[in-house]
Write a protein that holds these residues in place. Structure first.
Motif, mmCIF file in Angstrom:
data_model
loop_
_atom_site.group_PDB
_atom_site.id
_atom_site.type_symbol
_atom_site.label_atom_id
_atom_site.label_comp_id
_atom_site.label_asym_id
_atom_site.label_seq_id
_atom_site.Cartn_x
_atom_site.Cartn_y
_atom_site.Cartn_z
ATOM 1 N N TYR A 64 37.930 27.789 -1.477
ATOM 2 C CA TYR A 64 37.291 28.803 -2.321
ATOM 3 C C TYR A 64 38.023 30.149 -2.228
ATOM 4 N N ILE A 65 38.612 30.435 -1.080
ATOM 5 C CA ILE A 65 39.399 31.664 -0.935
ATOM 6 C C ILE A 65 40.636 31.596 -1.838
ATOM 7 N N THR A 113 39.635 31.880 -5.472
ATOM 8 C CA THR A 113 39.316 33.254 -5.851
ATOM 9 C C THR A 113 40.583 34.062 -6.091
ATOM 10 N N ALA A 162 38.271 28.945 -14.451
ATOM 11 C CA ALA A 162 37.628 28.480 -13.213
ATOM 12 C C ALA A 162 37.477 26.967 -13.218
ATOM 13 N N SER A 214 30.373 22.432 -5.306
ATOM 14 C CA SER A 214 31.551 23.075 -5.883
ATOM 15 C C SER A 214 31.387 23.327 -7.377
ATOM 16 N N ILE A 266 29.604 26.563 -7.305
ATOM 17 C CA ILE A 266 30.307 27.652 -6.622
ATOM 18 C C ILE A 266 31.450 28.218 -7.464
ATOM 19 N N TYR A 267 32.160 27.367 -8.198
ATOM 20 C CA TYR A 267 33.292 27.857 -8.991
ATOM 21 C C TYR A 267 32.868 28.866 -10.070
ATOM 22 N N ILE A 285 30.307 30.735 -9.859
ATOM 23 C CA ILE A 285 29.896 31.914 -9.086
ATOM 24 C C ILE A 285 31.111 32.765 -8.746
ATOM 25 N N LEU A 286 32.177 32.120 -8.297
ATOM 26 C CA LEU A 286 33.406 32.851 -7.981
ATOM 27 C C LEU A 286 33.960 33.547 -9.222
ATOM 28 N N LEU A 311 31.937 36.625 -9.978
ATOM 29 C CA LEU A 311 32.258 37.732 -9.071
ATOM 30 C C LEU A 311 33.568 38.407 -9.467
ATOM 31 N N VAL A 312 34.573 37.608 -9.804
ATOM 32 C CA VAL A 312 35.855 38.175 -10.217
ATOM 33 C C VAL A 312 35.682 38.968 -11.514
#
Length: 320
Positions: free
Chosen positions: A3-4, A7, A51, A169, A172-173, A175-176, A179-180
């Protein structure tokens, strides 16, 4: 670690897009209906289909096996929306692609096999309507990103602690990506706007997740994870019908528009209030064991009453 890295890739991708948008003049120029006053890059919401592509890079076999129909639907609706951001397309072309994408979404969520055929048209109308609601509500800095972020966090909590309905996942993707996107959009002077590609892209992803959850639980209360958007759009449409206005033309009658344009309240405050309001609804919804009709009444009576009261007050204050 995945995930890091993802991102970082998303950050690099949107910065590259900014350079492309700047070079080819993909911008949003303010007009009399706009809630902003400066020329701003459009199409930052391209981060959401990107994403999914990044998700494919890390989980290719799983995507091919389980998520291919969702991916095709997402990329199709994002592609046509991005083209529409650049040059206006006919409604027939847009609607055709939207219908194809919704068919792929319903296939992905097993709605065709789990629901009787007479229910299918209802799902078509609801999904198309919700996608357009996402688009209608994308009018000020932070709105799409914050609202989607809260809804996705709620879905992740449900998936982890209440009932598993998909891979973590897959939640989560986006979500990432949210955030970006918020890093560049949740500002007094936004670096970019989502554009139709963003509102349709994240809307499609959120709707897919909620549909998966409903198919898994057969509990329709989870539609209310988008109840604040739904309430605002429905009440605004009713208002415009009563005023004999064309509901398909752009306008500034949404409550958030009145606060941002007439009241001059910060976009970031307005967007945060909408997101927090949905969070309050979600906490109640997730923990409630009441009948669906009672849940609807307990949500819509207070929030609907507050909405109508604020709307009436602002319209009276500014003679709208």
């Amino acid at each position: 670690m995945e995930y890091i890295i993802a991102t970082i890739i998303l950050f690099i991708s949107i910065i590259i897009y900014f350079k492309i948008a700047d070079k080819y003049n993909i911008i949003d120029k303010p007009n009399h209906r706009s809630a902003h006053t400066q020329i701003t890059l459009r199409g930052g919401g391209i981060i959401f289909p990107v994403a999914f592509i990044v998700l494919c890079l890390f989980n290719l076999n799983e995507v091919i096996e389980h998520y291919w129909s969702f991916g095709l639907g997402l990329l199709a609706i994002c592609f046509i929306s991005f083209i529409d951001d650049i040059r206006t397309l006919s409604s027939k072309v847009r609607l055709s692609v939207h219908l194809l994408s919704v068919i792929l979404l319903l296939y992905f969520t097993n709605t065709f096999s789990l629901m009787p055929f007479w229910v299918w048209p209802i799902f078509f109308v609801m999904i198309i309507g919700t996608l357009n609601a996402y688009n209608f509500m994308d009018g000020i800095n932070g709105m799409t990103g914050m609202y989607s972020f809260i809804t996705l966090l709620s879905l992740l909590y449900i998936n982890k602690d209440i009932i598993s309905f998909t891979e973590d996942s897959f939640i989560i993707y986006p979500i990432l990506a949210s955030l970006v996107f918020l890093f560049f959009n949740f500002r007094k002077k936004a670096k970019c706007f989502a554009g139709d590609v963003g509102s349709m892209g994240i809307g499609f992803w959120v709707i897919a997740l909620i549909t998966l959850l409903i198919m898994k639980t057969q509990d329709y209360k989870y539609i209310l994870l988008l109840s604040i958007y739904g309430m605002e759009v429905v009440l605004t449409i009713i208002e415009r019908i009563l005023l004999k206005e064309n509901i398909f033309e752009a306008h500034r009658r949404h409550l958030y528009q009145l606060f941002a344009n007439e009241k001059k309240v910060s976009h970031l405050i307005v967007s945060s209030v909408y997101a927090v309001s949905q969070l309050i609804v979600n906490v109640f919804l997730i923990n409630s064991q009441l009948h669906l009709l009672l849940i609807i009444l307990l949500i819509f009576i207070p929030f609907g009453g507050l909405y109508l009261g604020l709307k009436w007050s602002l319209k009276k204050q500014y003679n709208l």
